[in-house]
Design a protein around this motif. Structure first.
Motif, PDB file in Angstrom:
ATOM      1  N   LEU A 196      72.968   5.231  -9.414  1.00  0.00           N
ATOM      2  CA  LEU A 196      72.212   3.860  -9.365  1.00  0.00           C
ATOM      3  C   LEU A 196      72.836   2.991  -8.475  1.00  0.00           C
ATOM      4  O   LEU A 196      74.188   3.146  -8.288  1.00  0.00           O
ATOM      5  CB  LEU A 196      71.862   3.208 -10.695  1.00  0.00           C
ATOM      6  CG  LEU A 196      70.782   3.994 -11.454  1.00  0.00           C
ATOM      7  CD1 LEU A 196      70.719   3.531 -13.061  1.00  0.00           C
ATOM      8  CD2 LEU A 196      69.249   3.708 -10.975  1.00  0.00           C
ATOM      9  N   GLN A 213      58.598   7.890  -6.980  1.00  0.00           N
ATOM     10  CA  GLN A 213      59.402   8.188  -8.126  1.00  0.00           C
ATOM     11  C   GLN A 213      60.730   8.854  -7.619  1.00  0.00           C
ATOM     12  O   GLN A 213      61.433   8.819  -8.563  1.00  0.00           O
ATOM     13  CB  GLN A 213      58.415   8.880  -9.027  1.00  0.00           C
ATOM     14  CG  GLN A 213      57.306   8.241  -9.773  1.00  0.00           C
ATOM     15  CD  GLN A 213      56.671   8.956 -11.019  1.00  0.00           C
ATOM     16  OE1 GLN A 213      56.716  10.083 -10.783  1.00  0.00           O
ATOM     17  NE2 GLN A 213      55.865   8.350 -11.585  1.00  0.00           N
ATOM     18  N   TYR A 218      66.955   0.984  -9.754  1.00  0.00           N
ATOM     19  CA  TYR A 218      66.113   0.509 -10.921  1.00  0.00           C
ATOM     20  C   TYR A 218      64.714   0.215 -11.074  1.00  0.00           C
ATOM     21  O   TYR A 218      64.186  -0.242 -10.064  1.00  0.00           O
ATOM     22  CB  TYR A 218      67.030  -0.999 -11.292  1.00  0.00           C
ATOM     23  CG  TYR A 218      68.560  -0.544 -11.584  1.00  0.00           C
ATOM     24  CD1 TYR A 218      68.747  -0.196 -13.082  1.00  0.00           C
ATOM     25  CD2 TYR A 218      69.433  -0.742 -10.711  1.00  0.00           C
ATOM     26  CE1 TYR A 218      70.352  -0.098 -13.208  1.00  0.00           C
ATOM     27  CE2 TYR A 218      70.900  -0.486 -10.846  1.00  0.00           C
ATOM     28  CZ  TYR A 218      71.192  -0.311 -12.172  1.00  0.00           C
ATOM     29  OH  TYR A 218      72.522   0.173 -12.443  1.00  0.00           O
ATOM     30  N   ASP A 219      64.363   0.510 -12.176  1.00  0.00           N
ATOM     31  CA  ASP A 219      62.606   0.047 -12.348  1.00  0.00           C
ATOM     32  C   ASP A 219      62.638  -1.499 -12.326  1.00  0.00           C
ATOM     33  O   ASP A 219      63.498  -2.215 -12.840  1.00  0.00           O
ATOM     34  CB  ASP A 219      62.441   0.919 -13.613  1.00  0.00           C
ATOM     35  CG  ASP A 219      62.152   2.171 -13.641  1.00  0.00           C
ATOM     36  OD1 ASP A 219      61.845   2.976 -12.646  1.00  0.00           O
ATOM     37  OD2 ASP A 219      62.148   2.865 -14.594  1.00  0.00           O
ATOM     38  N   GLU A 220      61.542  -1.832 -12.134  1.00  0.00           N
ATOM     39  CA  GLU A 220      61.244  -3.489 -11.962  1.00  0.00           C
ATOM     40  C   GLU A 220      61.370  -3.796 -13.440  1.00  0.00           C
ATOM     41  O   GLU A 220      60.861  -3.356 -14.445  1.00  0.00           O
ATOM     42  CB  GLU A 220      59.794  -3.759 -11.317  1.00  0.00           C
ATOM     43  CG  GLU A 220      59.623  -5.170 -11.378  1.00  0.00           C
ATOM     44  CD  GLU A 220      58.944  -5.412 -10.022  1.00  0.00           C
ATOM     45  OE1 GLU A 220      58.350  -6.676 -10.038  1.00  0.00           O
ATOM     46  OE2 GLU A 220      58.442  -4.498  -9.368  1.00  0.00           O
ATOM     47  N   GLY A 221      62.173  -4.977 -13.502  1.00  0.00           N
ATOM     48  CA  GLY A 221      62.285  -5.743 -14.977  1.00  0.00           C
ATOM     49  C   GLY A 221      63.427  -4.902 -15.738  1.00  0.00           C
ATOM     50  O   GLY A 221      63.769  -5.483 -16.828  1.00  0.00           O
ATOM     51  N   GLU A 222      64.026  -3.821 -15.366  1.00  0.00           N
ATOM     52  CA  GLU A 222      65.039  -3.149 -15.925  1.00  0.00           C
ATOM     53  C   GLU A 222      66.279  -3.986 -15.793  1.00  0.00           C
ATOM     54  O   GLU A 222      66.882  -4.230 -14.434  1.00  0.00           O
ATOM     55  CB  GLU A 222      65.381  -1.645 -15.303  1.00  0.00           C
ATOM     56  CG  GLU A 222      66.124  -1.007 -16.084  1.00  0.00           C
ATOM     57  CD  GLU A 222      66.384   0.565 -15.513  1.00  0.00           C
ATOM     58  OE1 GLU A 222      67.153   1.247 -16.086  1.00  0.00           O
ATOM     59  OE2 GLU A 222      65.485   0.707 -14.539  1.00  0.00           O
ATOM     60  N   PRO A 223      67.098  -4.059 -17.014  1.00  0.00           N
ATOM     61  CA  PRO A 223      68.375  -4.959 -16.906  1.00  0.00           C
ATOM     62  C   PRO A 223      69.357  -4.291 -16.038  1.00  0.00           C
ATOM     63  O   PRO A 223      69.677  -2.887 -15.868  1.00  0.00           O
ATOM     64  CB  PRO A 223      68.951  -4.801 -18.289  1.00  0.00           C
ATOM     65  CG  PRO A 223      67.831  -4.498 -18.969  1.00  0.00           C
ATOM     66  CD  PRO A 223      67.072  -3.658 -18.448  1.00  0.00           C
ATOM     67  N   ARG A 224      70.052  -4.983 -15.203  1.00  0.00           N
ATOM     68  CA  ARG A 224      70.946  -4.508 -13.955  1.00  0.00           C
ATOM     69  C   ARG A 224      72.148  -5.578 -13.859  1.00  0.00           C
ATOM     70  O   ARG A 224      72.035  -6.810 -14.008  1.00  0.00           O
ATOM     71  CB  ARG A 224      70.498  -4.090 -12.804  1.00  0.00           C
ATOM     72  CG  ARG A 224      69.775  -5.401 -12.178  1.00  0.00           C
ATOM     73  CD  ARG A 224      68.872  -4.927 -10.991  1.00  0.00           C
ATOM     74  NE  ARG A 224      67.526  -4.601 -11.657  1.00  0.00           N
ATOM     75  CZ  ARG A 224      66.495  -4.334 -11.002  1.00  0.00           C
ATOM     76  NH1 ARG A 224      66.542  -4.314  -9.834  1.00  0.00           N
ATOM     77  NH2 ARG A 224      65.199  -4.001 -11.695  1.00  0.00           N
ATOM     78  N   GLU A 450      68.943  12.946 -17.842  1.00  0.00           N
ATOM     79  CA  GLU A 450      67.870  12.225 -17.140  1.00  0.00           C
ATOM     80  C   GLU A 450      68.531  12.146 -15.473  1.00  0.00           C
ATOM     81  O   GLU A 450      69.592  12.467 -15.385  1.00  0.00           O
ATOM     82  CB  GLU A 450      67.986  10.735 -17.682  1.00  0.00           C
ATOM     83  CG  GLU A 450      69.321  10.091 -17.703  1.00  0.00           C
ATOM     84  CD  GLU A 450      70.079  10.354 -18.799  1.00  0.00           C
ATOM     85  OE1 GLU A 450      71.325   9.822 -19.234  1.00  0.00           O
ATOM     86  OE2 GLU A 450      69.644  11.130 -19.786  1.00  0.00           O
ATOM     87  N   THR A 454      74.741   5.464 -13.918  1.00  0.00           N
ATOM     88  CA  THR A 454      75.151   4.143 -13.672  1.00  0.00           C
ATOM     89  C   THR A 454      76.786   4.644 -13.386  1.00  0.00           C
ATOM     90  O   THR A 454      77.397   5.214 -14.098  1.00  0.00           O
ATOM     91  CB  THR A 454      75.267   3.253 -14.717  1.00  0.00           C
ATOM     92  OG1 THR A 454      73.800   3.003 -15.442  1.00  0.00           O
ATOM     93  CG2 THR A 454      75.848   1.895 -14.320  1.00  0.00           C
TER      94      THR A 454
END
Length: 467
Positions: A196, A213, A218-224, A450, A454
């Motif tokens: 990532l 896809q 990161y997906d929108e709203g995903e913590p980072r 998956e 990270t």
């Protein structure tokens, strides 16, 4: 009467298709004569040596001998010998920069056919892991037929496979540079994940929605927890000023590094690899290599000198132009056209016809606070932003190398053009390093199932461990 040409076998003819042939007068022992010699095509007499035709005799037998001796000495790997096969089949046949792409039959282009060759090598060697790289146009051109072909070949050979698009800027570089990476792994191995992003960069021109896809993000709203983006100033502000006419191959830096990026990129190989002894500094003065630009023609240099040293400056700032409501640039009919000493116009016609005069890229300056467009194989100021922010020249080889993440201890070979090409064709170093890390995790069977993983904190500027 001229001397008759020697008899040439069918095998030798195949070689001679690649060479230029001539007769050369030879003076020996006071006598004059003709000697038949050859030279590889594409090379001038100043770049190589003429070879006698005798050196090309018995071509087929010599190739057979080479293959036999190579097999015995294992000069090339055999099936089962290879752990990892990496490659980037040529992208020129599908790149958006190629205006003459074969849209109707992509595989008729020999350069595109190299994807077939790459997969044939995978089939023959059967490596544990495969990593193939290509431009993002592989997902846009001809409904992604070549990307689909590569994936289907891997799956058909019973490989696990996954495809992802990565942006170099997201891994600590000041350029966007989207590239597609295809992982493959045998069923007995762990399929590597995609690392990532580490830096907070807003990327332009992502692949089509169909492959959204496959974007490594990161997906929108995903913590980072992302680091601030690297900008042009971070990468090159410490390099000494040079002119468009610079020809020195080496020089001193002249000033200390100003940013974390510069401190890291200027480390010696031993320091970067973690081999240097702690507390021991090299007494030799650091030398900077390849900090020279492609020399502009006199006309283009005079044009560049007219481009203001400001953000967003480009050919539209040249005198005698107007911009219409349609964003199209035209010559100002009310003003006399400015001419150069050569007799050519200050504003060349090609900048007015490029993208119907709507582009802002010809003769454009990059700016200090920017993430720059993709570094390509040549700084062509006629159709891309390639000018230094404050110096009247294109970016140097070393500046291009910095934008690709090459440490300063890397040196490039060949002519200035060839060195630019080596830099532009390369996978960005931080991206390659991140992929290498994910491969190492997979080899140790430590990663998850998956597709994304990270990276460790501060991964971009970490030194390699010595243990």
């Amino acid at each position: 009467m001229g001397k008759a040409m020697p008899m040439i076998s069918a095998g030798e003819f195949e070689v001679l298709r690649l060479v230029d042939i001539c007769y050369e007068d030879q003076g020996k022992s006071g006598k004059r004569g003709l000697k038949f010699k050859v030279r590889w095509k594409g090379y001038s007499s100043s770049e190589d040596t003429w070879e006698p035709i005798e050196a090309l005799s018995n071509c087929q037998e010599r190739i057979q001998d080479f293959v036999r001796s190579g097999f015995k000495s294992k000069i090339l790997p055999l099936p089962g010998d290879v752990d990892v096969l990496c490659g980037g089949p040529p992208c020129q046949g599908i790149s958006g920069f190629n205006r003459y792409r074969n849209i109707d039959a992509p595989l008729d282009d020999e350069r595109n056919h190299q994807i077939v060759v790459f997969m044939d090598i995978v089939k023959f060697l059967r490596p544990k892991y495969v990593l193939m790289e290509n431009v993002v146009d592989i997902l846009k051109f001809d409904k992604a037929s070549l990307a689909r072909y590569a994936l289907s070949r891997l799956v058909n050979m019973k490989y696990q496979a996954r495809l992802g698009t990565m942006a170099a800027g997201c891994y600590g570089l000041p350029q966007f540079r989207l590239r597609v990476f295809l992982w493959g792994a045998l069923p007995s191995e762990k399929l590597p994940q995609y690392p990532l992003p580490t830096h907070d960069v807003v990327v332009r021109n992502w692949p089509p929605l169909e492959f959204e896809q496959n974007t490594v993000a990161y997906d929108e709203g995903e913590p980072r927890e992302l680091e601030e983006p690297i900008i042009l100033r971070d990468a090159i502000s410490d390099l000494p000023a040079v002119t468009s006419h610079e020809i020195r191959e080496q020089m001193t830096y002249g000033m200390p590094p100003e940013t974390e990026f510069q401190k890291y990129i200027r480390l010696t190989k031993d320091e970067m690899m973690g081999f240097a002894q702690k507390g021991v500094k090299d007494a030799k003065k650091a030398i900077l290599h390849d900090h020279r630009p492609y020399q502009l023609s006199e006309d283009d240099y005079l044009r560049v000198c007219q481009i203001p040293h400001k953000k967003g400056a480009n050919f539209r700032d040249l005198p005698g132009l107007v911009v219409g409501h349609d964003n199209m640039v035209r010559r100002d009919a009310t003003k006399e056209q400015m001419m150069l000493p050569s007799g050519k116009p200050m504003v060349p016609d090609y900048v007015l016809t490029f993208e119907q005069g709507k582009s802002k890229r010809p003769f454009a300056r990059l700016w200090w606070d920017e993430t720059v467009p993709t570094v390509v194989t040549f700084p062509n100021l006629r159709n891309q932003a390639a000018l230094h922010p404050e110096q009247d020249r294109v970016l140097t080889i070393r500046e291009y190398a910095r934008l690709q993440g090459f440490p300063d201890f890397y040196r490039f070979c060949g002519t200035v053009k060839k060195r630019y090409c080596q830099v532009g064709n390369a996978v960005a170093v931080p991206v390659a390093r991140a992929l290498g890390y994910s491969l190492g995790i997979a080899v140790q069977k430590l990663g998850g199932n998956e597709p994304l993983m990270t990276l460790p904190p501060k991964f971009t500027f970490q030194l390699c461990p010595t243990d």
